[in-house]
Design a protein around this motif. Structure first.
Motif, PDB file in Angstrom:
ATOM      1  N   HIS A   1       0.875  -1.185   0.000  1.00  0.00           N
ATOM      2  CA  HIS A   1       0.000   0.000   0.000  1.00  0.00           C
ATOM      3  C   HIS A   1       0.906   1.228   0.000  1.00  0.00           C
ATOM      4  CE1 HIS A   1      -3.420  -2.600   0.840  1.00  0.00           C
ATOM      5  NE2 HIS A   1      -2.698  -3.171   1.788  1.00  0.00           N
ATOM      6  N   SER A   2       1.585   1.442  -1.115  1.00  0.00           N
ATOM      7  CA  SER A   2       2.547   2.536  -1.209  1.00  0.00           C
ATOM      8  C   SER A   2       2.101   3.516  -2.293  1.00  0.00           C
ATOM      9  CB  SER A   2       3.936   1.990  -1.555  1.00  0.00           C
ATOM     10  OG  SER A   2       3.924   1.412  -2.853  1.00  0.00           O
ATOM     11  N   ASN A   3       2.809   4.630  -2.367  1.00  0.00           N
ATOM     12  CA  ASN A   3       2.505   5.660  -3.360  1.00  0.00           C
ATOM     13  C   ASN A   3       3.450   5.609  -4.551  1.00  0.00           C
ATOM     14  OD1 ASN A   3       0.356   6.826  -1.832  1.00  0.00           O
ATOM     15  ND2 ASN A   3       1.884   7.797  -0.492  1.00  0.00           N
ATOM     16  N   VAL A   4       4.016   4.432  -4.820  1.00  0.00           N
ATOM     17  CA  VAL A   4       4.920   4.275  -5.961  1.00  0.00           C
ATOM     18  C   VAL A   4       4.159   4.557  -7.261  1.00  0.00           C
ATOM     19  CG1 VAL A   4       6.254   2.604  -7.305  1.00  0.00           C
ATOM     20  CG2 VAL A   4       6.457   2.651  -4.819  1.00  0.00           C
ATOM     21  N   GLU A   5       4.739   5.417  -8.107  1.00  0.00           N
ATOM     22  CA  GLU A   5       4.085   5.799  -9.362  1.00  0.00           C
ATOM     23  C   GLU A   5       4.505   4.921 -10.534  1.00  0.00           C
ATOM     24  OE1 GLU A   5       4.675   9.953 -10.101  1.00  0.00           O
ATOM     25  OE2 GLU A   5       4.052  10.551  -8.075  1.00  0.00           O
ATOM     26  N   TRP A   6       5.725   4.370 -10.459  1.00  0.00           N
ATOM     27  CA  TRP A   6       6.243   3.579 -11.571  1.00  0.00           C
ATOM     28  C   TRP A   6       6.847   2.270 -11.062  1.00  0.00           C
ATOM     29  CZ3 TRP A   6       5.056   4.959 -16.380  1.00  0.00           C
ATOM     30  CH2 TRP A   6       4.775   6.302 -16.646  1.00  0.00           C
ATOM     31  N   ILE A   7       6.497   1.163 -11.719  1.00  0.00           N
ATOM     32  CA  ILE A   7       7.124  -0.137 -11.465  1.00  0.00           C
ATOM     33  C   ILE A   7       7.789  -0.574 -12.765  1.00  0.00           C
ATOM     34  CG2 ILE A   7       6.808  -2.549 -10.813  1.00  0.00           C
ATOM     35  CD1 ILE A   7       4.281  -1.721  -9.309  1.00  0.00           C
ATOM     36  N   ILE A   8       9.105  -0.791 -12.721  1.00  0.00           N
ATOM     37  CA  ILE A   8       9.894  -1.143 -13.909  1.00  0.00           C
ATOM     38  C   ILE A   8      10.493  -2.528 -13.672  1.00  0.00           C
ATOM     39  CG2 ILE A   8      11.844  -0.484 -15.367  1.00  0.00           C
ATOM     40  CD1 ILE A   8      11.354   2.416 -14.016  1.00  0.00           C
ATOM     41  N   THR A   9      10.203  -3.476 -14.557  1.00  0.00           N
ATOM     42  CA  THR A   9      10.620  -4.867 -14.362  1.00  0.00           C
ATOM     43  C   THR A   9      11.778  -5.225 -15.285  1.00  0.00           C
ATOM     44  OG1 THR A   9       8.330  -5.434 -13.791  1.00  0.00           O
ATOM     45  CG2 THR A   9       9.836  -7.262 -14.266  1.00  0.00           C
ATOM     46  N   MET A  10      12.861  -5.729 -14.697  1.00  0.00           N
ATOM     47  CA  MET A  10      14.045  -6.104 -15.484  1.00  0.00           C
ATOM     48  C   MET A  10      13.768  -7.293 -16.401  1.00  0.00           C
ATOM     49  SD  MET A  10      16.979  -5.942 -12.555  1.00  0.00           S
ATOM     50  CE  MET A  10      17.446  -4.452 -11.683  1.00  0.00           C
ATOM     51  N   TYR A  11      13.240  -8.370 -15.819  1.00  0.00           N
ATOM     52  CA  TYR A  11      12.949  -9.590 -16.569  1.00  0.00           C
ATOM     53  C   TYR A  11      11.443  -9.856 -16.486  1.00  0.00           C
ATOM     54  CZ  TYR A  11      18.009 -10.315 -16.158  1.00  0.00           C
ATOM     55  OH  TYR A  11      19.375 -10.181 -16.212  1.00  0.00           O
ATOM     56  N   PRO A  12      10.672  -9.220 -17.362  1.00  0.00           N
ATOM     57  CA  PRO A  12       9.215  -9.358 -17.270  1.00  0.00           C
ATOM     58  C   PRO A  12       8.734 -10.724 -17.717  1.00  0.00           C
ATOM     59  CG  PRO A  12       9.796  -8.059 -19.193  1.00  0.00           C
ATOM     60  CD  PRO A  12      11.079  -8.305 -18.453  1.00  0.00           C
ATOM     61  N   ASP A  13       7.630 -11.144 -17.136  1.00  0.00           N
ATOM     62  CA  ASP A  13       6.947 -12.362 -17.567  1.00  0.00           C
ATOM     63  C   ASP A  13       6.150 -11.998 -18.810  1.00  0.00           C
ATOM     64  OD1 ASP A  13       5.223 -14.484 -17.973  1.00  0.00           O
ATOM     65  OD2 ASP A  13       4.946 -14.867 -15.840  1.00  0.00           O
ATOM     66  N   ASN A  14       6.344 -12.753 -19.875  1.00  0.00           N
ATOM     67  CA  ASN A  14       5.649 -12.445 -21.135  1.00  0.00           C
ATOM     68  C   ASN A  14       4.137 -12.477 -20.996  1.00  0.00           C
ATOM     69  OD1 ASN A  14       8.015 -12.086 -22.595  1.00  0.00           O
ATOM     70  ND2 ASN A  14       8.178 -14.276 -23.073  1.00  0.00           N
ATOM     71  N   GLN A  15       3.674 -13.206 -19.992  1.00  0.00           N
ATOM     72  CA  GLN A  15       2.225 -13.316 -19.806  1.00  0.00           C
ATOM     73  C   GLN A  15       1.668 -12.171 -18.950  1.00  0.00           C
ATOM     74  OE1 GLN A  15       0.747 -15.741 -21.550  1.00  0.00           O
ATOM     75  NE2 GLN A  15       2.823 -16.206 -22.233  1.00  0.00           N
ATOM     76  N   SER A  16       2.555 -11.360 -18.383  1.00  0.00           N
ATOM     77  CA  SER A  16       2.091 -10.291 -17.496  1.00  0.00           C
ATOM     78  C   SER A  16       1.381  -9.203 -18.285  1.00  0.00           C
ATOM     79  CB  SER A  16       3.279  -9.677 -16.737  1.00  0.00           C
ATOM     80  OG  SER A  16       3.855 -10.638 -15.887  1.00  0.00           O
ATOM     81  N   SER A  17       0.295  -8.730 -17.755  1.00  0.00           N
ATOM     82  CA  SER A  17      -0.393  -7.578 -18.345  1.00  0.00           C
ATOM     83  C   SER A  17      -0.140  -6.385 -17.437  1.00  0.00           C
ATOM     84  CB  SER A  17      -1.890  -7.861 -18.468  1.00  0.00           C
ATOM     85  OG  SER A  17      -2.444  -8.198 -17.216  1.00  0.00           O
ATOM     86  N   TYR A  18       0.609  -5.409 -17.941  1.00  0.00           N
ATOM     87  CA  TYR A  18       0.980  -4.272 -17.118  1.00  0.00           C
ATOM     88  C   TYR A  18      -0.154  -3.263 -17.036  1.00  0.00           C
ATOM     89  CZ  TYR A  18       5.866  -5.748 -17.101  1.00  0.00           C
ATOM     90  OH  TYR A  18       7.029  -6.438 -16.907  1.00  0.00           O
TER      91      TYR A  18
END
Length: 615
Positions: free
Chosen positions: A124-141
């Motif tokens: 429960h944070s106020n983070v505005e951006w999440i950047i993933t180094m090795y993303p899961d191809n199935q992930s929907s951002y």
């Protein structure tokens, strides 16, 4: 002229060694490489990518990942725009990550993979951006998410105007990072470290320690969220053009050492304890002749080490420490024993550095005896981190060495080590009360008890708050006994308790990796760790190990009873910090009833999944 900031430090190295490998990392079963020039280029694009996302000076960028080149790119990229990095141990659960993100006012976070991404999504944070180094191809951002590759793409397309001018304006007083303490005695505090704190520490350490060279290859396995690894295993090598190779994990480090063949290794004591345990296990399983040759060679090495300690600096520099007859004996020992052990560590190590915990003096002497210099240092997160270190010329086992030349250290009347200098932190983030308590008259209070010997080598006796005062009036520094016990191949952690009691008791957490190897050799059958530690043969083993490893201690320092822990300690269950040190207060509270019962009885009994054994 000294660099003004960490980015300028890296820029100088890139210009000197553009085509040299900066990093090596394992991917797809093989080591990959990136040169200093290419690393700088990608870091520049990451910086521009951050700018495109709206990040600016003094914004907080968190890092939740194991070590890899993208960690370094993120660190230097955020620093180059004046932002502040907030490293987080990748082993932490969502609840603790949530606390750090909120405590440090984090705006963006770079995570390693889908597992770490999910942890952040559960906060429960106020983070505005999440950047993933090795993303899961199935992930929907969702909105506010992207991959690290996308970040670099944005940076290529939207270069920052006057970027170099921007980072050249950053001075040593500018905040570089907020590193949260392990929380062994309470909630983590955010330690504020500046560019100048790191640069001053690098400059001070280089005076005493191994002189790193561009030709060196350093193996790194500690997470870069650990301040010791970040300074000694990251910034220092990058400041001179050394290549950094990342180990996959502590479990694969033996394999990785053989693959990359490092010349320099930095680690916490646990790794050296494991190496020593493996060597002794192999020797103990060998023939009587092999044991005799090994013991003879170690004695020769110990004799050489004693000559080394007794020699003056001039004699050491001129190489006048061994007679010709002794040199012949030492060369024979080197050929028969030392070289074989060195080969298992890659065959090229010329120095190892231990920090982040107390190193058993006998362990240090052993490595010196087999011609593998092991240099112990001392420091805290708040001191960026190194306060003192053993010099390569005339290191003294059992001490944490000489104080760095650019800081001041004194021991207060109550024995506490006090520090002042350019590598001491700016303070605790958003915690003026804790900051004011940590500093008195400009001196930072470490909380550690220490003393100087007659040659100004510093010794750390223990933690001020952990000094056990027995009802007999004796004072016991727990670390002395714990360090001795942890030297056993079958003990991973130990916790000494006994404040206000007649005698001390030790909680023993076994090294289950080695214990299971031993059990297999004994043909012991068991279905759980609990069942294993209840075996009579196991109890006899621990009786022998504990008595043997504490035989040189004073009687009041020796545990009269011990509790063998039959369940698992981990970061997730709360007994260990992310750097795998014991949270003593958590352990004491968890086993409080068991400890009380042990003091109230003189017999052996299995209680609540553990084993109480009288020594």
């Amino acid at each position: 002229m000294k660099p003004n900031n960490l980015v300028e430090m890296l820029d100088r190295t890139v210009k000197k060694h553009p085509n040299k490998d900066a990093f090596m990392w394992k991917e797809g079963g093989a080591y990959k490489r990136i040169t200093y020039k290419d690393f700088w280029s990608r870091m520049m694009h990451a910086a521009a990518g951050f700018g495109y996302l709206g990040l600016k000076a003094n914004d907080k960028v968190a890092l939740l990942s194991n070590s890899n080149p993208m960690w370094g790119m993120t660190d230097f990229a955020s620093a180059s725009i004046g932002a502040v990095s907030v490293p987080i141990y990748p082993t932490l659960p969502s609840e603790q990550i949530n606390y750090i993100l909120n405590n440090a006012d984090v705006k963006a976070i770079v995570v390693e993979n889908e597992e770490q991404r999910q942890k952040v999504l559960n906060t429960h944070s106020n983070v505005e951006w999440i950047i993933t180094m090795y993303p899961d191809n199935q992930s929907s951002y969702d909105e506010g998410e992207l991959s690290f590759a996308q970040l670099l793409k944005y940076g290529k397309e939207h270069a920052l105007p006057k970027w170099e001018n921007q980072w050249r304006q950053i001075n040593r007083d500018h905040l570089s990072t907020i590193i949260h303490t392990s929380g062994t005695t309470g909630m983590p505090k955010g330690v504020m470290l500046t560019h100048g704190n790191f640069l001053a520490n690098i400059e001070g350490v280089q005076f005493w320690l191994i002189e790193l060279l561009p030709e060196d290859l350093s193996l790194s396995y500690l997470p870069l969220s650990h301040v010791f690894e970040r300074m000694a295993g990251h910034y220092m090598p990058l400041s001179v053009g050394t290549t950094i190779a990342y180990a996959e994990s502590i479990d694969t480090i033996q394999e990785n050492i053989q693959e990359v063949r490092p010349t320099v290794l930095t680690s916490v004591p646990r790794l050296f304890e494991k190496v020593y345990a493996k060597v002794m296990e192999e020797i103990n399983q060998g023939t009587p002749v092999k044991k005799n040759v090994f013991n003879w060679a170690v004695k020769v090495g110990e004799e050489r080490y004693e000559k080394y300690i007794e020699s003056s600096f001039d004699q050491l520099i001129l190489g006048e420490t061994m007679s010709k007859s002794f040199l012949r004996k030492w060369k024979l020992a080197d050929r028969l024993v030392y070289q074989k052990i060195k080969k298992k560590l890659g065959g090229r190590l010329r120095g190892m550095v231990s920090g982040g915990g107390t190193l058993n003096p006998e362990l240090a002497k052993f490595f010196w005896a087999i011609d593998l210099p092991l240099l112990e240092g001392y420091g805290l997160t708040e001191t960026t981190p190194v306060i003192s270190t053993n010099p390569m010329i005339r290191a003294k086992a059992g001490t944490v060495g000489k104080v760095l030349p650019n800081i001041d250290v004194k021991v207060a009347e109550d024995g506490e080590v006090l520090v002042k200098g350019p590598s001491v932190m700016k303070g605790y983030y958003n915690d003026d009360e804790a900051t004011s308590q940590a500093f008195v008259d400009g001196w930072f209070h470490t909380g550690d008890l220490g003393q100087f010997d007659d040659e100004d080598y510093l010794k750390i006796i223990g933690r001020k708050k952990r000094l056990l005062v027995l009802s007999t009036g004796k004072n016991v520094a727990p670390q002395i006994s714990e360090s001795a016990l942890n030297d056993s191949a079958y003990i991973e952690h130990s916790v000494l308790v006994g404040d206000k009691q007649k005698y001390v008791i030790s909680l023993i957490y076994p090294d289950y990796e080695n214990l299971e190897i031993w059990a297999k050799g004994k043909n012991l059958q068991y279905d759980s760790y609990q069942e294993l530690v209840e075996k009579e043969a196991a109890l006899e083993l621990f009786n022998k190990e504990i008595k043997e490893h504490t035989s040189n201690l004073a009687d009041f320092e020796k545990p009269k009873k011990w509790i063998i822990i039959g369940d698992e300690w981990s970061v997730e269950t709360g007994e260990l910090t992310p750097k795998l040190t014991v949270k003593v207060n958590v352990v004491e509270k968890k086993y409080e009833s068991l400890i009380k019962e042990a003091y109230g009885s003189d017999y052996s009994e299995a209680v609540k999944g553990e084993v109480v054994n009288q020594g």
